[in-house]
Design a protein around this motif. Structure first.
Motif, mmCIF file in Angstrom:
data_model
loop_
_atom_site.group_PDB
_atom_site.id
_atom_site.type_symbol
_atom_site.label_atom_id
_atom_site.label_comp_id
_atom_site.label_asym_id
_atom_site.label_seq_id
_atom_site.Cartn_x
_atom_site.Cartn_y
_atom_site.Cartn_z
ATOM 1 N N LEU A 102 0.769 -1.408 0.008
ATOM 2 C CA LEU A 102 0.237 -0.122 0.167
ATOM 3 C C LEU A 102 1.020 1.408 -0.187
ATOM 4 N N ILE A 103 1.807 1.269 0.912
ATOM 5 C CA ILE A 103 3.044 2.421 0.629
ATOM 6 C C ILE A 103 3.565 2.452 -0.584
ATOM 7 N N ASP A 104 3.907 1.436 -1.101
ATOM 8 C CA ASP A 104 4.442 1.470 -2.701
ATOM 9 C C ASP A 104 3.413 2.203 -3.466
ATOM 10 N N SER A 105 2.198 1.852 -3.531
ATOM 11 C CA SER A 105 0.998 2.657 -4.457
ATOM 12 C C SER A 105 1.096 4.249 -3.755
ATOM 13 N N ALA A 106 1.129 4.318 -2.496
ATOM 14 C CA ALA A 106 1.284 5.802 -2.256
ATOM 15 C C ALA A 106 2.215 6.513 -2.728
ATOM 16 N N ILE A 107 3.508 6.214 -2.781
ATOM 17 C CA ILE A 107 4.593 6.509 -3.250
ATOM 18 C C ILE A 107 4.474 6.601 -4.908
ATOM 19 N N PHE A 108 3.747 5.975 -5.703
ATOM 20 C CA PHE A 108 3.605 5.906 -7.067
ATOM 21 C C PHE A 108 2.769 7.080 -7.307
ATOM 22 N N ARG A 109 1.534 7.159 -6.469
ATOM 23 C CA ARG A 109 0.783 8.320 -6.831
ATOM 24 C C ARG A 109 1.337 9.550 -6.456
ATOM 25 N N GLU A 110 1.966 9.621 -5.424
ATOM 26 C CA GLU A 110 3.027 10.996 -5.277
ATOM 27 C C GLU A 110 3.744 11.354 -6.479
ATOM 28 N N TRP A 111 4.476 10.150 -7.097
ATOM 29 C CA TRP A 111 5.411 10.457 -8.166
ATOM 30 C C TRP A 111 4.541 10.997 -9.446
ATOM 31 N N MET A 112 3.259 10.318 -9.553
ATOM 32 C CA MET A 112 2.315 10.702 -10.604
ATOM 33 C C MET A 112 1.961 12.091 -10.564
ATOM 34 N N THR A 113 1.613 12.443 -9.289
ATOM 35 C CA THR A 113 1.460 13.999 -9.072
ATOM 36 C C THR A 113 2.677 14.672 -9.397
ATOM 37 N N SER A 114 3.658 14.693 -9.135
ATOM 38 C CA SER A 114 5.048 15.352 -9.435
ATOM 39 C C SER A 114 5.056 15.235 -11.332
ATOM 40 N N MET A 115 5.144 14.109 -11.704
ATOM 41 C CA MET A 115 5.175 14.226 -13.198
ATOM 42 C C MET A 115 4.140 15.149 -14.163
ATOM 43 N N GLY A 116 2.989 15.194 -13.184
ATOM 44 C CA GLY A 116 1.733 15.872 -13.922
ATOM 45 C C GLY A 116 1.619 17.247 -13.472
ATOM 46 N N ARG A 117 2.018 17.723 -12.485
ATOM 47 C CA ARG A 117 1.806 19.048 -11.880
ATOM 48 C C ARG A 117 2.855 19.743 -11.476
ATOM 49 N N ARG A 118 3.844 19.281 -11.190
ATOM 50 C CA ARG A 118 5.019 19.848 -10.552
ATOM 51 C C ARG A 118 5.996 20.335 -11.749
ATOM 52 N N GLU A 119 6.480 21.631 -11.536
ATOM 53 C CA GLU A 119 7.706 22.076 -12.520
ATOM 54 C C GLU A 119 8.836 21.138 -12.429
ATOM 55 N N ALA A 120 9.837 21.180 -13.352
ATOM 56 C CA ALA A 120 10.928 20.402 -12.999
ATOM 57 C C ALA A 120 11.857 20.675 -11.643
ATOM 58 N N TYR A 121 11.664 21.978 -11.444
ATOM 59 C CA TYR A 121 12.576 22.145 -10.084
ATOM 60 C C TYR A 121 11.881 21.602 -9.110
ATOM 61 N N GLY A 122 10.543 21.728 -8.858
ATOM 62 C CA GLY A 122 9.823 21.161 -7.774
ATOM 63 C C GLY A 122 10.051 19.628 -7.895
ATOM 64 N N ARG A 123 10.096 19.010 -9.066
ATOM 65 C CA ARG A 123 10.105 17.438 -8.967
ATOM 66 C C ARG A 123 11.243 17.097 -8.353
ATOM 67 N N ILE A 124 12.404 17.750 -8.901
ATOM 68 C CA ILE A 124 13.604 17.207 -8.250
ATOM 69 C C ILE A 124 13.715 17.619 -6.991
ATOM 70 N N ALA A 125 13.429 18.787 -6.417
ATOM 71 C CA ALA A 125 13.233 19.147 -4.858
ATOM 72 C C ALA A 125 12.481 18.082 -4.245
ATOM 73 N N HIS A 126 11.443 17.584 -4.633
ATOM 74 C CA HIS A 126 10.624 16.573 -3.990
ATOM 75 C C HIS A 126 11.347 15.365 -3.766
ATOM 76 N N LEU A 127 11.946 14.821 -4.942
ATOM 77 C CA LEU A 127 12.554 13.650 -4.754
ATOM 78 C C LEU A 127 13.499 13.356 -4.012
ATOM 79 N N LEU A 128 14.587 14.517 -3.955
ATOM 80 C CA LEU A 128 15.480 14.632 -3.039
ATOM 81 C C LEU A 128 15.056 14.599 -1.531
ATOM 82 N N CYS A 129 13.850 15.227 -1.472
ATOM 83 C CA CYS A 129 13.475 15.213 0.012
ATOM 84 C C CYS A 129 12.885 13.625 0.445
ATOM 85 N N GLU A 130 12.279 13.124 -0.496
ATOM 86 C CA GLU A 130 11.835 11.662 -0.517
ATOM 87 C C GLU A 130 12.876 10.925 -0.006
#
Length: 214
Positions: A102-130
């Motif tokens: 279930l956590i794997d699925s939650a991580i996937f959903r968050e990645w999909m949100t990044s891909m679809g709605r965050r700019e490149a700068y935010g995507r990388i910042a988010h992944l580094l935090c994760e």
């Protein structure tokens, strides 16, 4: 459990396989990925020690993704028969396995949100935090620093960006005083700002004992 040492850039299991065992990452980094018809790779998650990236194969008999090493790894292979037996005899372990998927699925959903709605700068910042929070949870990060052996090409394959674009964003994060990246060593210089830029909220990781970096 059979333990094998694998080289970097080596497939552990491939899409279409019908495995009779699941793999536990004991050391090193792996990624779960798919290959498009044009031969392009999309990484859908990074996995670290303690993860079982193909646990779903216990019930889904045909794999729809591949698992490949990023670094040299030590991987334990646990027969499905043994896992089924453990689940029958130990309901709490079965619940832990279910929670893991279930956590794997939650991580996937968050990645999909990044891909679809965050700019490149935010995507990388988010992944580094994760990655810092996940590694901190298993004792592989010290305060705001960790070894992160993910190449710019791998960042690009995970975030839908070209290697050139990834390089440009990392340089910008450095110039803005948010991170320091020397080889595989990541130092986060301003945690609060990096979280803000990435819109990072660790709730989706469901780390009950998480001690968020301060």
């Amino acid at each position: 459990m059979q333990v094998l040492a694998l080289k970097e850039n080596q497939d552990v299991v491939r899409e279409g396989d019908r495995p009779s065992r699941s793999c536990l990452i004991l050391s090193g980094f792996v990624c779960v990925y798919k290959i498009t018809g044009e031969g392009k790779r999309q990484i859908v998650t990074f996995n670290i020690p303690g993860d079982i990236p193909d646990l779903q194969s216990l019930h889904l008999k045909v794999l729809d993704t591949s698992v490949g090493t990023i670094t040299p790894c030590s991987v334990g292979f646990i027969p499905h028969e043994a896992l089924h037996d453990i689940c029958i005899r130990h309901p709490r372990i079965m619940s832990a396995f279910w929670r893991e998927t279930l956590i794997d699925s939650a991580i996937f959903r968050e990645w999909m949100t990044s891909m679809g709605r965050r700019e490149a700068y935010g995507r990388i910042a988010h992944l580094l935090c994760e990655m810092l929070v996940r590694m901190k949870a298993v004792g592989l990060a010290e305060d705001l620093a960790c070894n992160l052996p993910i190449t710019q090409a791998e960042f690009g394959d995970a975030l839908g960006l070209s290697t050139v674009h990834v390089n440009r964003i990392l340089q910008e994060l450095r110039a803005n005083g948010l991170i320091e990246l020397k080889g595989d060593r990541l130092n986060i210089l301003d945690w609060d700002r990096l979280k803000e830029e990435g819109g990072f909220d660790p709730t989706y990781l469901h780390l009950e004992r998480e001690r968020e970096a301060s």
